[in-house]
Design an enzyme around this catalytic site. Sequence first.
Site, PDB file in Angstrom:
ATOM      1  N   LYS A  15       0.827  -1.208   0.000  1.00 52.91           N
ATOM      2  CA  LYS A  15       0.000   0.000   0.000  1.00 52.91           C
ATOM      3  C   LYS A  15       0.866   1.265   0.000  1.00 52.91           C
ATOM      4  O   LYS A  15       0.594   2.206  -0.719  1.00 52.91           O
ATOM      5  CB  LYS A  15      -0.897   0.067   1.247  1.00 52.91           C
ATOM      6  CG  LYS A  15      -1.848  -1.082   1.419  1.00 52.91           C
ATOM      7  CD  LYS A  15      -2.764  -0.868   2.621  1.00 52.91           C
ATOM      8  CE  LYS A  15      -2.061  -0.853   3.978  1.00 52.91           C
ATOM      9  NZ  LYS A  15      -1.441  -2.130   4.381  1.00 52.91           N
ATOM     10  N   ARG A  90      -9.222   1.014   9.464  1.00 53.49           N
ATOM     11  CA  ARG A  90      -8.786  -0.333   9.837  1.00 53.49           C
ATOM     12  C   ARG A  90      -9.809  -1.030  10.722  1.00 53.49           C
ATOM     13  O   ARG A  90      -9.615  -2.195  11.049  1.00 53.49           O
ATOM     14  CB  ARG A  90      -7.480  -0.233  10.624  1.00 53.49           C
ATOM     15  CG  ARG A  90      -6.218  -0.461   9.790  1.00 53.49           C
ATOM     16  CD  ARG A  90      -5.079  -0.265  10.743  1.00 53.49           C
ATOM     17  NE  ARG A  90      -3.850  -0.905  10.481  1.00 53.49           N
ATOM     18  CZ  ARG A  90      -2.806  -0.365   9.856  1.00 53.49           C
ATOM     19  NH1 ARG A  90      -2.914   0.793   9.274  1.00 53.49           N
ATOM     20  NH2 ARG A  90      -1.660  -0.994   9.797  1.00 53.49           N
ATOM     21  N   ARG A 128      11.248  -5.513   4.098  1.00 54.94           N
ATOM     22  CA  ARG A 128      11.055  -4.086   3.817  1.00 54.94           C
ATOM     23  C   ARG A 128      12.111  -3.219   4.497  1.00 54.94           C
ATOM     24  O   ARG A 128      12.453  -3.412   5.653  1.00 54.94           O
ATOM     25  CB  ARG A 128       9.669  -3.695   4.314  1.00 54.94           C
ATOM     26  CG  ARG A 128       9.353  -2.235   4.256  1.00 54.94           C
ATOM     27  CD  ARG A 128       7.890  -1.992   4.219  1.00 54.94           C
ATOM     28  NE  ARG A 128       7.170  -2.531   5.375  1.00 54.94           N
ATOM     29  CZ  ARG A 128       5.853  -2.549   5.451  1.00 54.94           C
ATOM     30  NH1 ARG A 128       5.117  -2.105   4.461  1.00 54.94           N
ATOM     31  NH2 ARG A 128       5.259  -3.025   6.528  1.00 54.94           N
ATOM     32  N   ARG A 162      11.813  -1.053  10.020  1.00 53.04           N
ATOM     33  CA  ARG A 162      10.836  -0.734  11.057  1.00 53.04           C
ATOM     34  C   ARG A 162      10.877  -1.755  12.194  1.00 53.04           C
ATOM     35  O   ARG A 162      10.972  -2.951  11.952  1.00 53.04           O
ATOM     36  CB  ARG A 162       9.435  -0.721  10.448  1.00 53.04           C
ATOM     37  CG  ARG A 162       9.058   0.608   9.881  1.00 53.04           C
ATOM     38  CD  ARG A 162       7.795   0.523   9.063  1.00 53.04           C
ATOM     39  NE  ARG A 162       6.673  -0.082   9.773  1.00 53.04           N
ATOM     40  CZ  ARG A 162       5.442  -0.149   9.277  1.00 53.04           C
ATOM     41  NH1 ARG A 162       5.180   0.355   8.076  1.00 53.04           N
ATOM     42  NH2 ARG A 162       4.473  -0.699   9.958  1.00 53.04           N
ATOM     43  N   ARG A 173       0.541  -8.478  13.676  1.00 50.25           N
ATOM     44  CA  ARG A 173      -0.115  -7.475  12.818  1.00 50.25           C
ATOM     45  C   ARG A 173      -1.033  -8.146  11.801  1.00 50.25           C
ATOM     46  O   ARG A 173      -2.109  -7.625  11.495  1.00 50.25           O
ATOM     47  CB  ARG A 173       0.953  -6.609  12.129  1.00 50.25           C
ATOM     48  CG  ARG A 173       1.624  -5.670  13.146  1.00 50.25           C
ATOM     49  CD  ARG A 173       2.884  -5.041  12.598  1.00 50.25           C
ATOM     50  NE  ARG A 173       2.653  -4.280  11.401  1.00 50.25           N
ATOM     51  CZ  ARG A 173       3.544  -4.096  10.440  1.00 50.25           C
ATOM     52  NH1 ARG A 173       4.751  -4.621  10.553  1.00 50.25           N
ATOM     53  NH2 ARG A 173       3.249  -3.387   9.390  1.00 50.25           N
TER      54      ARG A 173
HETATM   55  P1  AMP Z   1       1.236   0.800   9.208  1.00 51.60           P
HETATM   56  O1  AMP Z   1       2.446   1.617   8.903  1.00 51.60           O
HETATM   57  O2  AMP Z   1       0.023   1.214   8.429  1.00 51.60           O
HETATM   58  O3  AMP Z   1       1.496  -0.679   9.123  1.00 51.60           O
HETATM   59  O4  AMP Z   1       0.878   1.109  10.732  1.00 51.60           O
HETATM   60  C1  AMP Z   1       1.800   0.822  11.780  1.00 51.60           C
HETATM   61  C2  AMP Z   1       1.072   0.798  13.124  1.00 51.60           C
HETATM   62  O5  AMP Z   1       0.467   2.083  13.386  1.00 51.60           O
HETATM   63  C3  AMP Z   1      -0.070  -0.192  13.245  1.00 51.60           C
HETATM   64  O6  AMP Z   1       0.380  -1.492  13.576  1.00 51.60           O
HETATM   65  C4  AMP Z   1      -0.905   0.447  14.344  1.00 51.60           C
HETATM   66  O7  AMP Z   1      -0.332   0.244  15.627  1.00 51.60           O
HETATM   67  C5  AMP Z   1      -0.800   1.926  14.033  1.00 51.60           C
HETATM   68  N1  AMP Z   1      -1.865   2.355  13.077  1.00 51.60           N
HETATM   69  C6  AMP Z   1      -1.693   2.835  11.819  1.00 51.60           C
HETATM   70  N2  AMP Z   1      -2.868   3.136  11.236  1.00 51.60           N
HETATM   71  C7  AMP Z   1      -3.823   2.830  12.155  1.00 51.60           C
HETATM   72  C8  AMP Z   1      -5.241   2.891  12.155  1.00 51.60           C
HETATM   73  N3  AMP Z   1      -5.931   3.329  11.080  1.00 51.60           N
HETATM   74  N4  AMP Z   1      -5.898   2.480  13.269  1.00 51.60           N
HETATM   75  C9  AMP Z   1      -5.227   2.047  14.357  1.00 51.60           C
HETATM   76  N5  AMP Z   1      -3.891   1.950  14.426  1.00 51.60           N
HETATM   77  C10 AMP Z   1      -3.178   2.332  13.334  1.00 51.60           C
END
Ligand code: AMP
Length: 218
Positions: A15, A90, A128, A162, A173
Amino acid sequence: MAKIVVLMGAPGAGKGTQARLLQERLGLPQISTGDMFRELAKAETPLAAEVRAVQASGKLVSDDLVIRIVHERTNREDCKRGYILDGFPRTTAQAAMLEKLAVEQGNKIHAILVDVPFELLEQRATGRRSCPVCGEIYNIYFKPPQVEGFCDLHPDAPLTHRADDTAEKIRVRLATYEAETRPLLDYYESSHRLQRVDGTRAPEAIYADIEKIVTGDK
Ligand code: AMP
């Protein structure tokens, strides 16, 4: 009517890569809640510490907080022509909030699923790496940089990995995704707003499909 492009997909589906390309080529702002929280988490405040802990666990930040930051961000001037959401919504509560926001802003929601089979996701996410300067995303297995460990465009900047992209964290996750986010696919599909693209191909091939959807040719 301006478009809200919702990029859906599991962690590691690509994404972020697609959102960056859309931003670069169509000029629509990329709104990544994950990036926003990673930025917020750098501060020395109780809220930042809380976000750091949640991110490190692989669980989700509270709906209230996510909804507040998305509301604030999407009401800025650069979002008037539409925007791309990467990592939001989400949960069903977040999806409900987005419906209201779309009405309020006079925008239409288009959800696009970057579809990648479960078996591939772990390798995608553990491989990544990203450039701390420009945010370019690499993958040690699928899209390695020219010089190992360094960005092609910023050769002085060692690539970062990360903290939540380890095999153990990715399993949590992915489980969170299955439980909380996958149901949203049915939600968008039942209202005929979901389009699927095959996310196993090269980034440019995936992008070509997504661009057609976003520009309205598909
Ligand atoms: P991502 O980079 O999108 O994988 O997000 C990394 C982390 O940020 C996730 O594992 C959540 O802890 C938090 N996070 C990101 N977007 C959301 C969301 N829309 N709702 C809740 N937590 C989020």
